[in-house]
Each structure stands twice: as C-alpha cells, then as structure tokens.
Design a protein around this motif. Structure first.
Motif, PDB file in Angstrom:
ATOM      1  N   ASP A 149      32.959  41.226  34.279  1.00 35.95           N
ATOM      2  CA  ASP A 149      33.587  40.059  33.894  1.00 35.95           C
ATOM      3  C   ASP A 149      33.320  40.015  32.843  1.00 35.95           C
TER       4      ASP A 149
ATOM      5  N   THR B  39      36.069  48.815  29.350  1.00 36.25           N
ATOM      6  CA  THR B  39      36.726  47.770  30.572  1.00 36.25           C
ATOM      7  C   THR B  39      36.816  45.977  30.201  1.00 36.25           C
TER       8      THR B  39
ATOM      9  N   LYS C 214      39.226  43.731  29.574  1.00 38.93           N
ATOM     10  CA  LYS C 214      40.250  43.276  30.299  1.00 38.93           C
ATOM     11  C   LYS C 214      40.443  41.764  29.919  1.00 38.93           C
ATOM     12  N   SER C 215      39.315  41.383  29.437  1.00 32.89           N
ATOM     13  CA  SER C 215      39.182  39.395  29.198  1.00 32.89           C
ATOM     14  C   SER C 215      39.656  39.292  27.930  1.00 32.89           C
TER      15      SER C 215
ATOM     16  N   THR D  69      43.385  38.553  28.770  1.00 30.18           N
ATOM     17  CA  THR D  69      43.543  37.829  29.831  1.00 30.18           C
ATOM     18  C   THR D  69      42.963  36.454  29.185  1.00 30.18           C
TER      19      THR D  69
ATOM     20  N   VAL E 174      42.507  48.858  32.458  1.00 23.48           N
ATOM     21  CA  VAL E 174      42.763  47.655  31.394  1.00 23.48           C
ATOM     22  C   VAL E 174      44.346  47.001  30.888  1.00 23.48           C
TER      23      VAL E 174
END
Length: 416
Positions: A234, A260, A264-265, A268, A290
């Motif tokens: 993360d 990834t 992803k972050s 988000t 993702v």
C-alpha cells in the motif's frame, strides 16, 4: 587530450550505470510478476509479408545469447521469439543476403562466469554477429565479442559497454528514450510539475535523477522523485506526499508490485491528472489488480504488439506460425526485435562475404530501418541518434493508452 571530453565521460558514467541497473530491475521484475500466459493467435498479416523467399545459400552463423536458466531470471520466451524470427527470415525473406541464418544459441545464467562463457563460445564458433536479448552482463560480454571483431546487437542495452561501445548496435534507446519521450509528452500537455514514483533502489533513484530530471527540465518541467520501498503493498502515504504539490502528471517506474501499489493509490486518492508508466505497468496482473482506475494511463515502450498496425500483426503472425507456445504477454518481443532487426539492417549484404566486418559495414550503412514490432519507429546506426550513447540507433518511444485492459491509440513520441 580534450579535457572536456574526459569530464563529460566522467559525468555520464554514473548516469549510464544507474540507467543500466534500473532497466535490469524493470525487465526482471516484469517477467517475474506476470503469471498470466498469453499465447499468440495467428492473425491475417499482409500476404507480402510472407513472400516465400527461401534462403538457399551457405549458412551465416549468428550468435544468440539469452538470459535463461539462471536462478535470478530466466526468459525462454525471448529465445523462442528470436528463433521464430530467424525461421521466418529463412523461409520468407531469403535469410541474410540469401544465406540462411544459423543460430548458435547460448543460455546465459545472468552471472559473470556464465556470461563470459557465452561470449567466448560466440568467438570460438566464429559467428558473424551476436544478438543479445536482454542482460545485466553487458560489461562482461561486450569486450569479448567486439574485441574479436564481431558486432554485438540488441533491441536495447543497459550497461556502459553496451551503450557506448564500438561495434555495438542497439536498435532502440530503451529506458533513456522512454524518459525523453515522457518529458516531450508532458510538455505537449502543458505540464509544469510532474512527480515520479519509483522503487526505492539507489540505482533506480539515481537513474531518474541523472536522466529523467534533466530531460524534464529541458522541457520546462520540474520532476520530483518520490521513492517507494520494494514490496510495499500500500503506497498511499508515499503517493499522497508526492501529490502534495498538485502535479499535473505522474510517472510510475518499477516492477509489477510497485506499479500496482502506486497506481492503486493514485486511484484511491482520486488523482485526475496524466499518468505515465513503462511496460511493466501494463501487464495483465497489474491491470487486473488495479482495476478500472488504470484506464487512461500512458504506457511508454519500444514495442507495440497489440492492435492492428502492420508490425504488431506481423509479430503475432510470425510467433503463431513458428513458435506458437511462446508467451507474448511480457518481453518476448526483444528477441524478435533483435534478430529481425539484424535481418532488416543487413539487406545490403550480398555475395559470399558474410564476415563480421561485412555485417558491421552493412549495419552502419543502413538508414531508417523499420523497427520490428515498433509501430513505425525506425533506426539508423550512424551514431547520431544519441551522441552521448553512440551505440544507440533509435529515437523515440511508442506511447499507447490503457483502456479496458488493452493498449490502444498508439503513437510515436520523441522521434525528432
């Protein structure tokens, strides 16, 4: 002796070394992360691409060194794609100057002793040229191969010896060209601030600072480098910090896990600016992990193997016909580019002379050679593509956009 020449080389050396290590990390990481197998399906290539011109002269020995069988990395698909390109050339293009290509294959375990053995085997086998798929051992192999008067060719290089050596020919500019193309693209989108998220490996960080920062600065853009520790699942804290200055765009450089986590972050956190990445960020594993927020990401690469452009169609057709078990989801194209690029660069080779010097002369005289699977990219090996890296023959990158898991709307950036 020109003192400025020595100064330039001393400044260039750490940049090239850093670039080499970042390229090696990206290639091996992408290969290791991709668990999906994507085998080619034979598509309709233009009939002119399969004219049935069979090579019938005496064979020309071409060395093929592939990173295969080692503990750290093994890429048999690169070799399989290279072998398919050789068979295609022999059965359809008349080989090299009418001579069938006879590959002398050596599997390099990606450690110095193995690389040295492969290079020495090429010399002992009296090959006319050596094609290397990808390797982190270029500094070991180049002096042995070129020291014997044999040209060393590859789709792209990583080490100083590869990037600056005599009788070394790299069809594409590799990672440095991708960074240049990213900077050019960012300028075209009127960006002033871009953040690069990179795996926290000293060579990777230094490579971005030595090559990326100056490239963006030359285009009037401030590039901020933010590091993410290897294996971070993360990356929201690092990505959030990197977005604090409200950049118009971001760059993601690393292997699949890093791609990834960073992408992803970004999703988000609701980042709505331009996302740019390398091919490791476009593998099926990354796209699936993702999700839809990866759509719109610009991928910078030296190849375009999807879509219906003629070179992509030919690539898939050749692999489907001559090496149907090849997984083409990763970097298999580098073997294909290496061998078929050599065939295309030596079309002027005629007669009985297939010596290394004749092959070298043919490569040097070739102009605007179409890069296999390059979607219109070309290469010319006269040292003008990148004066600081004289072995580099090509400029620019293929830039495509991820949409619904596919790379679409490919274009060429940074060729001029």
């Amino acid at each position: 002796m020109n003192p400025m020449r020595g100064t330039r080389r001393s400044r260039l050396a750490p940049a090239l070394a850093a670039s080499a290590m970042i390229a090696a990390a990206v290639l091996s990481g992408c290969a290791d992360d991709s668990s999906d197998s994507s085998t080619p399906s034979e598509t309709a290539a233009p009939a002119a691409s399969f004219p049935g011109k069979v090579a019938s002269g005496t064979p020309i020995k071409i060395g093929l060194i592939n990173n295969e069988g080692g503990q750290a990395i093994s890429e048999p698909d690169n070799r399989m794609a290279a072998e398919a390109a050789a068979t295609y050339a022999n059965e359809q293009l008349g080989g090299i100057g009418g001579h069938p290509v006879e590959l002398v294959v050596c599997k390099n375990g990606e450690e110095p002793a193995s690389a040295r053995d492969c290079a020495n085997r090429m010399v002992e086998s009296k090959v006319s040229a050596v094609v290397v798929t990808t390797t982190g051992q270029g500094d070991v192999m180049v002096p042995i191969v070129t020291g014997a008067g044999i040209p060393y060719v590859s789709a792209s290089g990583q080490s100083m010896q590869e990037l600056t050596g005599n009788d070394v020919f790299l069809w594409t500019g590799g990672f440095p060209s991708s960074l240049q193309a990213m900077a050019t693209h960012a300028k075209s989108e009127n960006m002033k601030h871009v953040t690069a998220f990179t795996i926290d490996v000293p060579a990777a960080v230094n490579g971005l600072k030595a090559i990326g920062v100056p490239a963006f600065k030359a285009n009037g853009i401030d590039l901020k480098v933010v590091t993410i520790p290897p294996g971070t699942p993360d990356a929201t804290p690092q990505v959030s910090a990197g977005l604090a200055d409200s950049p118009e765009g971001v760059v993601v450089v690393g292997e699949g896990t890093l791609c990834t986590a960073a992408l992803k972050s970004l999703g988000t956190l609701g980042f709505s600016g331009e996302k740019m990445g390398i091919q490791a960020c476009a593998t099926p594993d990354v796209v699936d992990a993702v999700g839809s927020s990866i759509d719109g990401t610009k991928i910078f690469t030296a190849a375009q193997t999807t879509g219906d452009n003629p070179e992509a169609t030919l690539y898939r057709s050749v692999i489907a016909k001559y090496a149907p078990d090849t997984d083409i989801s990763g970097y298999a194209y580098v073997g294909y580019q290496g061998v078929l690029g050599l065939v295309r660069a030596t079309t002027s080779l005629e007669g009985a002379d297939t010596s290394p010097s004749a092959v070298t002369a043919a490569i040097r005289s070739a102009r605007d050679v179409t890069l296999p699977a390059g979607d219109g990219l070309t290469f010319t090996c006269d040292g003008s593509a990148n004066p600081m890296m004289k072995a580099v023959c090509g400029k620019g990158s293929v830039v495509a956009t991820l949409k619904d898991g596919q790379l679409v709307d490919a274009e060429i950036v940074g060729r001029q």
